[in-house]
Design a protein around this motif. Structure first.
Motif, short mmCIF file in Angstrom:
data_model
loop_
_atom_site.label_atom_id
_atom_site.label_comp_id
_atom_site.label_asym_id
_atom_site.label_seq_id
_atom_site.Cartn_x
_atom_site.Cartn_y
_atom_site.Cartn_z
N LEU A 140 31.48 19.96 38.32
CA LEU A 140 30.42 20.49 39.19
C LEU A 140 30.80 20.36 40.66
O LEU A 140 30.43 21.20 41.48
CB LEU A 140 29.11 19.77 38.91
CG LEU A 140 28.40 20.08 37.59
CD1 LEU A 140 27.22 19.15 37.39
CD2 LEU A 140 27.95 21.53 37.53
N THR A 143 32.33 23.39 42.47
CA THR A 143 31.47 24.47 42.96
C THR A 143 30.57 24.01 44.11
O THR A 143 29.70 24.77 44.55
CB THR A 143 30.59 25.02 41.81
OG1 THR A 143 30.00 23.93 41.08
CG2 THR A 143 31.44 25.83 40.85
N CYS A 171 24.59 24.68 46.90
CA CYS A 171 25.33 24.15 45.75
C CYS A 171 25.46 22.63 45.75
O CYS A 171 25.50 22.02 44.67
CB CYS A 171 26.71 24.80 45.67
SG CYS A 171 26.63 26.55 45.23
N THR A 175 24.03 20.83 42.46
CA THR A 175 24.94 20.18 41.52
C THR A 175 24.71 18.67 41.46
O THR A 175 24.97 18.04 40.43
CB THR A 175 26.41 20.48 41.88
OG1 THR A 175 26.64 20.24 43.28
CG2 THR A 175 26.76 21.92 41.56
N THR A 179 23.97 16.82 38.09
CA THR A 179 24.67 15.60 37.69
C THR A 179 23.68 14.52 37.27
O THR A 179 23.87 13.83 36.26
CB THR A 179 25.56 15.08 38.84
OG1 THR A 179 26.56 16.07 39.13
CG2 THR A 179 26.23 13.77 38.48
N GLN A 360 37.21 27.43 37.17
CA GLN A 360 36.10 27.92 37.98
C GLN A 360 36.57 29.05 38.90
O GLN A 360 35.89 30.05 39.09
CB GLN A 360 35.51 26.78 38.82
CG GLN A 360 34.78 25.72 38.02
CD GLN A 360 35.70 24.64 37.49
OE1 GLN A 360 36.92 24.75 37.55
NE2 GLN A 360 35.12 23.56 36.98
N PRO A 386 27.20 27.59 40.03
CA PRO A 386 27.54 26.46 39.14
C PRO A 386 27.72 26.83 37.68
O PRO A 386 28.27 26.04 36.89
CB PRO A 386 26.34 25.51 39.32
CG PRO A 386 25.80 25.83 40.67
CD PRO A 386 25.97 27.32 40.80
N ASN A 389 31.05 26.56 35.42
CA ASN A 389 31.55 25.26 34.93
C ASN A 389 31.44 25.11 33.42
O ASN A 389 31.08 24.05 32.92
CB ASN A 389 30.78 24.13 35.63
CG ASN A 389 31.19 23.96 37.07
OD1 ASN A 389 32.32 23.58 37.36
ND2 ASN A 389 30.28 24.24 37.99
N SER A 430 23.61 19.62 32.49
CA SER A 430 23.97 19.57 33.92
C SER A 430 24.14 20.96 34.51
O SER A 430 23.66 21.24 35.62
CB SER A 430 25.26 18.76 34.11
OG SER A 430 25.08 17.41 33.76
N VAL A 431 24.83 21.83 33.79
CA VAL A 431 25.05 23.19 34.30
C VAL A 431 23.74 23.96 34.35
O VAL A 431 23.45 24.64 35.36
CB VAL A 431 26.09 23.93 33.44
CG1 VAL A 431 26.17 25.40 33.84
CG2 VAL A 431 27.47 23.27 33.58
N SER A 434 21.68 22.66 37.20
CA SER A 434 22.30 23.04 38.47
C SER A 434 21.97 24.48 38.85
O SER A 434 21.67 24.78 40.01
CB SER A 434 23.82 22.86 38.40
OG SER A 434 24.18 21.51 38.26
#
Length: 446
Positions: A140, A143, A171, A175, A179, A360, A386, A389, A430-431, A434
């Protein structure tokens, strides 16, 4: 015909992924040759800017590594992690994220993962919890980084419609929130070590038990005086790039219409050229001031990793861009209505392609131009950034394999069915978070 071409593309990516290293790149070139000479497809432009950015950033990171600046940063990170070992599931990912944000490459995490694993093990915290989300955090961070090839590619593709500062304002917080969401789902993931039969079996080995009790904090030789200086030089270079990307007016401008690889049609220096220039100049200054030789830089592990990344991206992106360019009308017709109705669905396409390309930057370069041609607003494309990822889905990326190897308990694993591995749940959460947070912050800052 498009489905035959697409099947060949997928085969190249899957075979190249199994070969690892430069495999995806050389297999991409094989398929590109098939596209050009058999299908008579017109080659797209090769991804020169992305390749040069990776080469420049990795060279500077390798100079930092050769000057012991990386060791200096790792020792700081180790002190942070060991100061609060009970919070390693939180601190490990955050430290890894910051390192990637600073350096622009996830390969910097290799020096942190063994420390995270050992700190967790000594505190009897399941290493899988900290390692899995730390790997995702390192991805992450790419990005969110102002010096990553993926970020530079995004800014170049959006053609001055967004600034580097806007991308960072969206971002970085997005991110970080992603996280933290990954940390939340991993906080109690799996059995406690003291209740894990596999770990208890390992503890029956006296040598293994002794190694845990002894710890890993050994006396290390003092670092060269130039180590902290190299970090300052690298940090100053990153700051210059952020300033140049955020305030383009501070850069010199030239006659309109005199465009080339470094200058756009309006006479402004391209962001890619700024990153390449500043990074390589910083590498030269590190070598001069910190007395690091060119041979030491070339032998650094980061330089080797970067060289492999350049070859991989060269072949994969050129192949993918040629496929996209040839079949652009069909692809736009298929995705156009769906994306116009729900722009966020383009994030799914970004994520799926990134699972195959393992990069990425490659995903950004290959698919973001399609987003522009479909009429998706720049603010929405930044919010969805993001989503590139997805390189954790197929467990062949080097950072995933490194984390598995550094976990001496075996708690970090690849499952029997390949996709049921330690990184899947924190990665998906997480993605997704994000991207959702990205839409929120793009509404605030763009």
């Amino acid at each position: 015909m498009i489905w035959i071409q697409f099947a060949i593309l997928l085969a190249a990516i899957l075979i190249g992924g199994r070969m690892k290293g430069i495999g995806p790149g050389v297999m991409g070139m094989v398929v590109l040759a098939v596209y050009v000479f058999i299908f008579r497809m017109k080659p797209a432009d090769p991804p020169i800017d992305v390749m040069l950015i990776i080469l420049a950033v990795v060279t500077t990171a390798a100079a930092l590594q050769a000057a012991s600046g990386m060791d200096y940063l790792v020792r700081i990170a180790e002190r942070i992690l060991r100061s609060k070992p009970s919070l390693v599931v939180l601190l490990g990912p955050l430290v890894t994220f910051v390192f990637t944000l600073f350096a622009g490459t996830a390969h910097i995490s290799y020096s942190l993962l063994p420390i995270i694993s050992e700190v967790a093990l000594q505190k009897r915290i399941r290493p899988e919890r900290a390692l899995s989300v730390s790997v995702i955090a390192s991805h992450l961070g790419i990005t969110a980084s102002p010096v990553s090839a993926a970020t530079a590619a995004l800014i170049t593709i959006l053609g001055g419609k967004v600034t580097l500062l806007q991308v960072m304002l969206v971002c970085i917080p997005a991110t970080i929130i992603g996280t933290l969401a990954g940390v939340a789902v991993c906080w109690k993931k799996g059995k406690e070590l003291n209740d894990d039969p596999a770990f208890l079996e390992l503890m029956k080995d006296p040598e293994f038990a002794k190694s845990i009790a002894a710890g890993t904090q050994l006396e290390r030789p003092p670092l060269p005086k130039g180590a902290p200086v190299s970090v300052l030089i690298f940090g100053f270079a990153v700051l210059l790039i952020v300033l140049a990307g955020s305030f383009p007016g501070m850069l010199p401008s030239f006659t309109e219409g005199s465009s080339n690889m470094a200058i756009d049609a309006k006479g402004h220096i391209k962001m890619a050229a700024v990153i390449e220039l500043v990074m390589l100049a910083a590498a030269g200054i590190i070598m001069l001031i910190c007395k690091t030789t060119a041979a030491q830089v070339a032998k650094a592990s980061l330089f080797t990793s970067g060289g492999q990344a350049v070859v991989s991206i060269f072949g994969v992106v050129w192949m993918s861009a040629t496929f996209m360019q040839t079949n652009n009308a069909v692809i736009e017709g298929t995705l156009g209505e769906m994306v116009k109705t729900a722009p966020w669905t383009f994030a799914i396409a970004l994520f799926i392609l990134s699972t195959l390309l393992f990069s990425q930057a490659a995903t950004t370069k290959a698919l973001m131009p399609l987003g522009v041609s479909l009429g998706i607003l720049p603010a929405n494309l930044v919010a969805m950034f993001p989503a590139v990822n997805g390189d954790f889905v197929l467990p062949g990326y080097p950072t995933l394999l490194a984390a598995i190897n550094f976990d001496r308990t075996g708690s970090t694993y690849i499952g029997k069915y390949l996709l049921n591995h330690s990184f899947m749940i924190p990665g998906l959460v997480s993605v997704a978070v994000s991207v959702a947070a990205g839409f929120f912050f793009s509404g605030l800052f763009m």
